[in-house]
Design an enzyme around this catalytic site. Structure first.
Site, PDB file in Angstrom:
ATOM      1  N   GLY A   1      38.610  35.692  56.531  1.00 48.30           N
ATOM      2  CA  GLY A   1      37.635  36.477  55.771  1.00 48.30           C
ATOM      3  C   GLY A   1      37.939  37.957  55.652  1.00 48.30           C
ATOM      4  O   GLY A   1      37.019  38.766  55.555  1.00 48.30           O
TER       5      GLY A   1
ATOM      6  N   ASN B   1      38.723  34.208  41.691  1.00 42.95           N
ATOM      7  CA  ASN B   1      39.529  33.885  42.870  1.00 42.95           C
ATOM      8  C   ASN B   1      40.554  34.992  43.065  1.00 42.95           C
ATOM      9  O   ASN B   1      40.931  35.666  42.098  1.00 42.95           O
ATOM     10  CB  ASN B   1      40.254  32.555  42.671  1.00 42.95           C
ATOM     11  CG  ASN B   1      41.087  32.167  43.888  1.00 42.95           C
ATOM     12  OD1 ASN B   1      40.637  32.321  45.033  1.00 42.95           O
ATOM     13  ND2 ASN B   1      42.303  31.681  43.664  1.00 42.95           N
TER      14      ASN B   1
ATOM     15  N   HIS C   1      44.444  35.574  44.558  1.00 45.95           N
ATOM     16  CA  HIS C   1      45.632  34.785  44.905  1.00 45.95           C
ATOM     17  C   HIS C   1      46.781  35.740  45.237  1.00 45.95           C
ATOM     18  O   HIS C   1      46.982  36.731  44.538  1.00 45.95           O
ATOM     19  CB  HIS C   1      46.011  33.897  43.704  1.00 45.95           C
ATOM     20  CG  HIS C   1      47.189  33.024  43.979  1.00 45.95           C
ATOM     21  ND1 HIS C   1      47.100  31.864  44.733  1.00 45.95           N
ATOM     22  CD2 HIS C   1      48.492  33.151  43.636  1.00 45.95           C
ATOM     23  CE1 HIS C   1      48.297  31.316  44.823  1.00 45.95           C
ATOM     24  NE2 HIS C   1      49.165  32.070  44.165  1.00 45.95           N
TER      25      HIS C   1
END
Ligand code: GRF
Length: 219
Positions: free
Chosen positions: A14, A109, A111
């Site tokens: 996280g 998202n 990446h």
């Protein structure tokens, strides 16, 4: 003005979640984290959110008969918290087609590569194996195609000749921690727009700011 309510999905340590939480902690930041959902009870990111008083939920994928049931449970939790934008931050589950369709253009998202290069797992190792000199991080809209949705923003970092995958991943991660909060801000400010043209893939336009200037090089 009301802040944009974001929900963050995690599976692990996280660090991107923490970067988002810290950005949202600033009184003038235009978004807040309304809920953090993890599919794993042991995800380190949960404790970070709890420390900052942000609501968390563990929804274990193993408790559901199939992928879509799990996705619908996650979605229901997000909606119950009033979430308007979903941010995947190290969320290691592949969705059923239902989830990205339901949250279309409201799901991001991050990446660790300059997409469309090096989709999927172990992107820093893929970059080293390919011998590229530049890699980086991408924030993109999530579609049904894994790591395949329209790019929202990218940050580039060098790949040094003696890099291990861990060294490169650590350099990229620093860029991720700047990039994701920036994109969340742009989203909350209404600057992120989808461009559609017949026969071409969708693209994203960022209005009112130079979407590339500060992000091109992180030596
Ligand atoms: C990051 O490298 C991100 O790009 C990828 O998963 C990793 C998550 O790291 N999707 P963290 O849990 O945010 O520290």
């Amino acid at each position: 003005m009301a802040k944009l309510k974001a929900g963050v999905l995690i599976s692990g340590r996280g660090s991107n979640l923490l970067a988002l939480l810290q950005a949202c902690d600033a009184p003038d930041f235009p978004a807040e984290i309304a809920l953090v959902v993890s599919n794993r009870a042991e995800a380190g990111g949960l404790a970070q959110a709890e420390r900052l008083g942000v609501p968390t939920r563990v929804i274990a994928h193993g408790d559901f008969a199939d992928r879509e049931d799990f996705d619908r449970a996650v979605s229901a939790a997000l909606e119950a918290a009033g979430v308007e934008l979903v941010c995947l931050a190290g969320f290691m589950r592949i969705f059923s087609p239902w989830f990205p369709a339901y949250w279309a253009n409201r799901i991001l998202n991050i990446h660790p590569s300059l997409l469309p290069a090096f989709r999927g797992l172990h992107a820093p190792q893929q970059a080293i194996d390919a011998g590229v000199r530049v890699s980086g991080a991408t924030v993109h809209l999530v579609t049904e195609t894994l790591d395949g949705g329209p790019v929202v923003a990218q940050a580039a970092v060098p790949v040094h000749q003696d890099d291990t995958a861990d060294m490169l991943a650590a350099r990229i991660l620093l860029a991720e921690h700047e990039l994701y909060p920036l994109v969340l801000r742009w989203f909350a400010e209404g600057r992120v727009h989808l461009l559609r043209a017949p026969g071409k893939p969708d693209r994203v336009r960022i209005d009112g700011v130079a979407a590339d200037a500060a992000l091109l090089w992180r030596p």
